[in-house]
Design a protein around this motif. Structure first.
Motif, PDB file in Angstrom:
ATOM      1  N   UNK A  25       0.843  -1.200   0.000  1.00 42.72           N
ATOM      2  CA  UNK A  25       0.000   0.000   0.000  1.00 42.72           C
ATOM      3  C   UNK A  25       0.878   1.251   0.000  1.00 42.72           C
ATOM      4  N   UNK A  26       0.660   2.103  -0.989  1.00 42.05           N
ATOM      5  CA  UNK A  26       1.509   3.278  -1.176  1.00 42.05           C
ATOM      6  C   UNK A  26       1.551   4.189   0.032  1.00 42.05           C
ATOM      7  N   UNK A  27       0.388   4.507   0.605  1.00 44.14           N
ATOM      8  CA  UNK A  27       0.372   5.472   1.711  1.00 44.14           C
ATOM      9  C   UNK A  27       1.209   4.984   2.890  1.00 44.14           C
ATOM     10  N   UNK A  28       1.262   3.654   3.099  1.00 48.62           N
ATOM     11  CA  UNK A  28       2.026   3.104   4.211  1.00 48.62           C
ATOM     12  C   UNK A  28       3.527   3.161   3.935  1.00 48.62           C
ATOM     13  N   UNK A  29       3.911   2.769   2.735  1.00 45.61           N
ATOM     14  CA  UNK A  29       5.339   2.770   2.369  1.00 45.61           C
ATOM     15  C   UNK A  29       5.878   4.191   2.327  1.00 45.61           C
ATOM     16  N   UNK A  30       5.089   5.112   1.779  1.00 49.20           N
ATOM     17  CA  UNK A  30       5.521   6.509   1.693  1.00 49.20           C
ATOM     18  C   UNK A  30       5.752   7.081   3.090  1.00 49.20           C
ATOM     19  N   UNK A  31       4.833   6.832   4.016  1.00 50.93           N
ATOM     20  CA  UNK A  31       4.964   7.375   5.368  1.00 50.93           C
ATOM     21  C   UNK A  31       6.165   6.777   6.095  1.00 50.93           C
ATOM     22  N   UNK A  32       6.323   5.464   6.017  1.00 52.36           N
ATOM     23  CA  UNK A  32       7.453   4.820   6.702  1.00 52.36           C
ATOM     24  C   UNK A  32       8.785   5.321   6.167  1.00 52.36           C
ATOM     25  N   UNK A  33       8.855   5.509   4.852  1.00 52.66           N
ATOM     26  CA  UNK A  33      10.098   5.998   4.252  1.00 52.66           C
ATOM     27  C   UNK A  33      10.364   7.444   4.658  1.00 52.66           C
ATOM     28  N   UNK A  34       9.336   8.268   4.682  1.00 51.39           N
ATOM     29  CA  UNK A  34       9.482   9.669   5.074  1.00 51.39           C
ATOM     30  C   UNK A  34       9.967   9.784   6.513  1.00 51.39           C
ATOM     31  N   UNK A  35       9.405   8.986   7.408  1.00 47.90           N
ATOM     32  CA  UNK A  35       9.810   9.049   8.810  1.00 47.90           C
ATOM     33  C   UNK A  35      11.268   8.625   8.981  1.00 47.90           C
ATOM     34  N   UNK A  36      11.694   7.649   8.216  1.00 53.13           N
ATOM     35  CA  UNK A  36      13.101   7.222   8.273  1.00 53.13           C
ATOM     36  C   UNK A  36      14.005   8.301   7.676  1.00 53.13           C
ATOM     37  N   UNK A  37      13.555   8.915   6.601  1.00 52.77           N
ATOM     38  CA  UNK A  37      14.302  10.017   5.992  1.00 52.77           C
ATOM     39  C   UNK A  37      14.455  11.161   6.990  1.00 52.77           C
ATOM     40  N   UNK A  38      13.373  11.478   7.683  1.00 53.89           N
ATOM     41  CA  UNK A  38      13.424  12.539   8.678  1.00 53.89           C
ATOM     42  C   UNK A  38      14.423  12.251   9.786  1.00 53.89           C
ATOM     43  N   UNK A  39      14.510  10.996  10.201  1.00 50.24           N
ATOM     44  CA  UNK A  39      15.457  10.623  11.252  1.00 50.24           C
ATOM     45  C   UNK A  39      16.899  10.860  10.804  1.00 50.24           C
ATOM     46  N   UNK A  40      17.189  10.549   9.555  1.00 55.21           N
ATOM     47  CA  UNK A  40      18.539  10.799   9.024  1.00 55.21           C
ATOM     48  C   UNK A  40      18.837  12.299   9.015  1.00 55.21           C
ATOM     49  N   UNK A  41      17.899  13.092   8.523  1.00 51.08           N
ATOM     50  CA  UNK A  41      18.127  14.530   8.393  1.00 51.08           C
ATOM     51  C   UNK A  41      18.209  15.223   9.744  1.00 51.08           C
ATOM     52  N   UNK A  42      17.437  14.752  10.709  1.00 53.24           N
ATOM     53  CA  UNK A  42      17.406  15.391  12.021  1.00 53.24           C
ATOM     54  C   UNK A  42      18.703  15.200  12.806  1.00 53.24           C
ATOM     55  N   UNK A  43      19.569  14.341  12.325  1.00 51.42           N
ATOM     56  CA  UNK A  43      20.879  14.183  12.952  1.00 51.42           C
ATOM     57  C   UNK A  43      21.765  15.390  12.682  1.00 51.42           C
ATOM     58  N   UNK A  44      21.425  16.146  11.647  1.00 50.19           N
ATOM     59  CA  UNK A  44      22.175  17.349  11.286  1.00 50.19           C
ATOM     60  C   UNK A  44      21.598  18.547  12.037  1.00 50.19           C
ATOM     61  N   UNK A  45      22.416  19.206  12.853  1.00 51.26           N
ATOM     62  CA  UNK A  45      21.942  20.316  13.678  1.00 51.26           C
ATOM     63  C   UNK A  45      21.452  21.494  12.842  1.00 51.26           C
ATOM     64  N   UNK A  46      21.986  21.640  11.644  1.00 54.02           N
ATOM     65  CA  UNK A  46      21.641  22.799  10.822  1.00 54.02           C
ATOM     66  C   UNK A  46      20.373  22.590  10.006  1.00 54.02           C
TER      67      UNK A  46
END
Length: 360
Positions: free
Chosen positions: A37-58
């Protein structure tokens, strides 16, 4: 004549804001094939992407959704605009009736006829039909009609080069680091990108209709791998371009010497007192195409003017010295169909020097 363009709500230069948009959600499942299901895969991927980006203080990350909820299409770019974001990244999954096609695609907003796939545009815009009062909200826009797609406002042309740069980073990472099949970078008339003021991309992670690719995207490992490559692409983009100039953003400051005379732009931008008078107008759109300033080209609106900034033509509605009147004109423009029309203050200075300030 020296023309400068700036925002009264200038962004903190030390913070790079990225809006992450998980496509679909709630009553809109998106694509569904083989139990994926697209909506599920898109959300899970976005949340993981956010975790990577949030490691950067800037980097500051903003999500359009963090759970399985329905977010109206118009509210997604609006969130990014209100946050004065630097990038808008929307994540989706592809599908076709044929189970053979596979690979990643990254879309940018554009009116190019080359490689246009109206089926993709209709599918990603079709969420509009699930919204209440969509006919009034989108002023007659119909995602099933090619003429509506082609007729989308073209403000995103300002950001096209920056969007393509980001899309290139993403596609190269998918191919070079993960060995994913690349279907390229394409321009499509997509509402969610058109309405955002900053560079943006819509990523199709792969085809859920392809069982092998869908299986990969449906796993945590696959989502982590895809998210990691997108995050690296965003970081590379930030390091290359942020701090010099936010390409094409409404919040960016850029100066164009239209008379080709040598000017000291630093002094001009600081010398506010040199601007003797100002007027307000409503910007409807910006385009690389020059249009006749007649009402039929602007949804029936009259009193249209144009300001040329480099290769762009900025189309304005009305003119007044009163801000309250300008805001009324803004509402008139939005009722006519320019949903993201905004007020600008044009300050007239000495030697035909002008400064345009966006009123958010």
């Amino acid at each position: 004549m020296l023309l400068s363009y700036s925002s009264v709500n200038s962004q903190n230069k030390d913070v790079f804001t990225v809006v992450l948009d998980a496509g679909h959600g709630g009553k809109d499942p998106g694509n569904s094939y083989h139990g994926f299901v697209e909506k599920e895969i898109a959300l899970k991927t976005v949340l993981k992407l956010g975790q990577f980006l949030e490691k950067e203080k800037s980097i500051k990350v903003i999500y359009t959704r963090t759970s399985d909820v329905f977010i109206e299409l118009a509210n997604r770019p609006k969130l990014a605009n209100n946050a004065n974001a630097n990038l808008f990244v929307s994540i989706h999954c592809n599908s076709v009736k044929n189970g053979v096609p596979h690979g990643t695609e990254t879309f940018v907003m554009g009116m190019s006829r080359h490689d246009m796939n109206l089926e993709v545009a209709k599918k990603e815009n079709s969420v509009i039909l699930l919204e209440d009062n969509y006919k009034q909200k989108y002023q007659g826009f119909d995602p099933n009609k090619p003429e509506s797609l082609i007729g989308l406002t073209i403000m995103q042309e300002e950001n096209l080069n920056s969007s393509i740069n980001l899309a290139s980073e993403i596609q190269n990472n998918f191919t070079n680091n993960l060995g994913r099949n690349s279907r390229g970078i394409k321009q499509q008339p997509l509402w969610v990108l058109d309405a955002s003021y900053m560079p943006g991309v819509l990523i199709e992670l792969g085809f859920l209709s392809n069982k092998s690719e869908g299986s990969f995207l449906n796993t945590e490992e696959g989502q982590i791998k895809m998210a990691k490559q997108i995050s690296e692409a965003i970081l590379n983009y930030k390091n290359k371009y942020f701090g010099v100039r936010k390409e094409g953003s409404v919040s960016s400051v850029y100066k164009e010497d239209l008379s080709n005379k040598t000017k000291n732009t630093e002094e001009s931008s600081k010398n506010v007192s040199s601007f003797r008078s100002s007027i307000y107008k409503v910007q409807l759109a910006a385009s690389s195409r020059k249009l006749d300033l007649n009402s039929r080209n602007f949804k029936g609106l009259k009193n249209i003017s144009c300001i040329n900034v480099g290769t762009l033509y900025k189309y304005m509605y009305g003119e007044t010295s009163n801000l309250d009147d300008a805001k009324k004109m803004q509402q008139e423009a939005r009722k006519a169909g320019y949903l993201e029309a905004f007020v600008v203050e044009i300050k007239q200075g000495k030697n035909e020097e002008k400064e345009i300030v966006v009123i958010q």
